[in-house]
Design a protein around this motif. Structure first.
Motif, PDB file in Angstrom:
ATOM      1  N   ASP A   1     -63.886  75.386  54.032  1.00 60.24           N
ATOM      2  CA  ASP A   1     -63.269  75.507  55.354  1.00 60.24           C
ATOM      3  C   ASP A   1     -61.742  75.475  55.236  1.00 60.24           C
ATOM      4  N   LEU A   2     -61.092  76.234  56.114  1.00 67.28           N
ATOM      5  CA  LEU A   2     -59.632  76.289  56.162  1.00 67.28           C
ATOM      6  C   LEU A   2     -59.173  75.762  57.515  1.00 67.28           C
ATOM      7  N   ILE A   3     -58.387  74.692  57.474  1.00 68.80           N
ATOM      8  CA  ILE A   3     -57.890  74.063  58.700  1.00 68.80           C
ATOM      9  C   ILE A   3     -56.423  74.431  58.850  1.00 68.80           C
ATOM     10  N   SER A   4     -56.039  74.876  60.028  1.00 66.68           N
ATOM     11  CA  SER A   4     -54.620  75.174  60.261  1.00 66.68           C
ATOM     12  C   SER A   4     -54.163  74.485  61.542  1.00 66.68           C
ATOM     13  N   ILE A   5     -52.937  73.984  61.501  1.00 68.79           N
ATOM     14  CA  ILE A   5     -52.316  73.363  62.676  1.00 68.79           C
ATOM     15  C   ILE A   5     -51.020  74.098  62.939  1.00 68.79           C
ATOM     16  N   ARG A   6     -50.834  74.518  64.168  1.00 64.05           N
ATOM     17  CA  ARG A   6     -49.651  75.288  64.516  1.00 64.05           C
ATOM     18  C   ARG A   6     -48.385  74.559  64.091  1.00 64.05           C
ATOM     19  N   GLY A   7     -47.595  75.203  63.231  1.00 62.87           N
ATOM     20  CA  GLY A   7     -46.333  74.627  62.796  1.00 62.87           C
ATOM     21  C   GLY A   7     -46.430  73.606  61.675  1.00 62.87           C
TER      22      GLY A   7
ATOM     23  N   GLU B   1     -57.050  73.391  52.908  1.00 66.07           N
ATOM     24  CA  GLU B   1     -58.332  73.948  52.462  1.00 66.07           C
ATOM     25  C   GLU B   1     -59.217  72.829  51.942  1.00 66.07           C
ATOM     26  N   VAL B   2     -60.469  72.810  52.405  1.00 67.66           N
ATOM     27  CA  VAL B   2     -61.437  71.809  51.961  1.00 67.66           C
ATOM     28  C   VAL B   2     -62.086  72.314  50.673  1.00 67.66           C
TER      29      VAL B   2
ATOM     30  N   ARG C   1     -66.258  61.939  49.008  1.00 66.78           N
ATOM     31  CA  ARG C   1     -65.015  62.174  48.286  1.00 66.78           C
ATOM     32  C   ARG C   1     -64.688  63.662  48.419  1.00 66.78           C
ATOM     33  N   VAL C   2     -63.569  63.967  49.040  1.00 65.30           N
ATOM     34  CA  VAL C   2     -63.238  65.349  49.390  1.00 65.30           C
ATOM     35  C   VAL C   2     -61.948  65.776  48.686  1.00 65.30           C
ATOM     36  N   GLN C   3     -62.032  66.893  47.945  1.00 63.71           N
ATOM     37  CA  GLN C   3     -60.846  67.488  47.338  1.00 63.71           C
ATOM     38  C   GLN C   3     -60.174  68.386  48.381  1.00 63.71           C
ATOM     39  N   LEU C   4     -58.868  68.248  48.534  1.00 64.07           N
ATOM     40  CA  LEU C   4     -58.128  69.024  49.536  1.00 64.07           C
ATOM     41  C   LEU C   4     -56.928  69.717  48.891  1.00 64.07           C
ATOM     42  N   THR C   5     -56.608  70.896  49.413  1.00 64.93           N
ATOM     43  CA  THR C   5     -55.378  71.579  49.010  1.00 64.93           C
ATOM     44  C   THR C   5     -54.578  71.845  50.279  1.00 64.93           C
ATOM     45  N   ARG C   6     -53.366  71.321  50.304  1.00 68.10           N
ATOM     46  CA  ARG C   6     -52.509  71.560  51.469  1.00 68.10           C
ATOM     47  C   ARG C   6     -51.468  72.623  51.131  1.00 68.10           C
ATOM     48  N   TYR C   7     -51.377  73.628  51.985  1.00 71.61           N
ATOM     49  CA  TYR C   7     -50.393  74.707  51.828  1.00 71.61           C
ATOM     50  C   TYR C   7     -49.288  74.483  52.830  1.00 71.61           C
ATOM     51  N   MET C   8     -48.037  74.431  52.337  1.00 71.80           N
ATOM     52  CA  MET C   8     -46.909  74.088  53.235  1.00 71.80           C
ATOM     53  C   MET C   8     -45.936  75.253  53.389  1.00 71.80           C
TER      54      MET C   8
END
Length: 259
Positions: free
Chosen positions: A228-234, A239-240, A252-259
């Motif tokens: 799943d891909l979660i996006s928040i405006r701004g 990514e899960v 236990r969840v691996q996450l990747t945050r794109y900034m």
């Protein structure tokens, strides 16, 4: 013919999906590759989801570079070969001196639309600071924009076609992290991934600022899954990744945050 009403059942971007169904029927009938205009991420995600059920046709999406948000789709009968090279796109350089009058993405897009073209004919716009920008468009608009796009804000610009390999795309900054949570609720995972309190994340979700796989989600209790891909405006995207259950029955969840 495709089961049109069945395919359109429950879709949000009904007009866009219906238009692509028409184009898919054209591709089946003519044995040719048919191209859509540029699609937004929510439209693209929904079309790919709808068409994943079909065996008559296949799709390839491309927007000029791997992280492109807006992409065109090439559609062909499943018997025909199909790859990214068949998705026709062009790149324009919009060059000017923006040192004293900084232009944003919105300014460049507004100037392009001000020439009379429609949004669907434009892909991503990459802003290059004081030097101008690069814009991805359908090839048939290149000559028109080279003549018509002469100013952005107060700045005179020169608009000309460049090669795709001249795109100045920055690799997205990303951060890998792991969280352990009692559930896979959206508010729990997203608050950990974006580094904010759960109550603040709930406010974002309930105010309609949060999307999962490009769909607006307003329920904090929505369950997430790997991929799943979660996006928040701004705030960027999250990514899960892999999900594992611990000995204490937590996640236990691996996450990747794109900034």
């Amino acid at each position: 013919m495709l089961a049109r009403e069945e395919l359109l059942k429950g879709v949000e971007n009904r007009d866009s999906v219906a238009r692509v169904i028409d184009q898919a029927e054209q591709a089946i009938k003519t044995w040719e590759v048919v191209l859509t205009d540029f699609l937004s991420p929510p439209e693209l995600a929904e079309i790919q989801r709808v068409f994943s059920r079909l065996t008559d046709v296949h799709l390839v999406a491309w927007g000029g570079y791997p992280q492109a948000e807006r992409q065109r789709i090439a559609i062909a009968r499943s018997e025909l070969p199909l790859d990214q090279s068949q998705v026709a796109i062009a790149v324009l350089e919009i060059a000017g001196n923006f040192l004293f009058d900084t232009a944003t993405h919105r300014d460049f897009l507004g100037a392009m639309l001000g020439t009379g073209i429609v949004r669907e004919k434009t892909g991503d716009i990459i802003v290059l600071g004081e030097r101008g920008s690069q814009a991805i468009v359908v090839p048939e608009l290149v000559e028109f924009l080279e003549m018509s796009l002469q100013q952005v804000r107060s700045v005179p610009v020169k608009t000309q076609r460049i090669d795709l390999n001249e795109l100045k795309v920055r690799e997205p900054k990303k951060k890998e992290l792991t969280t352990v949570e009692a559930s896979l609720r959206l508010d729990a995972i997203a608050s950990a991934g974006f580094g904010m309190s759960r109550s603040k994340m709930v406010d974002f979700i309930e105010s309609g600022d949060v999307r999962v796989n490009w769909k607006d989600i307003t329920q904090a209790s929505s369950q997430l899954k790997s991929g799943d891909l979660i996006s928040i405006r701004g705030k960027g995207r999250l990514e899960v990744g892999e999900i594992a259950v611990t000995k204490k029955d937590r996640y236990r969840v691996q996450l990747t945050r794109y900034m």
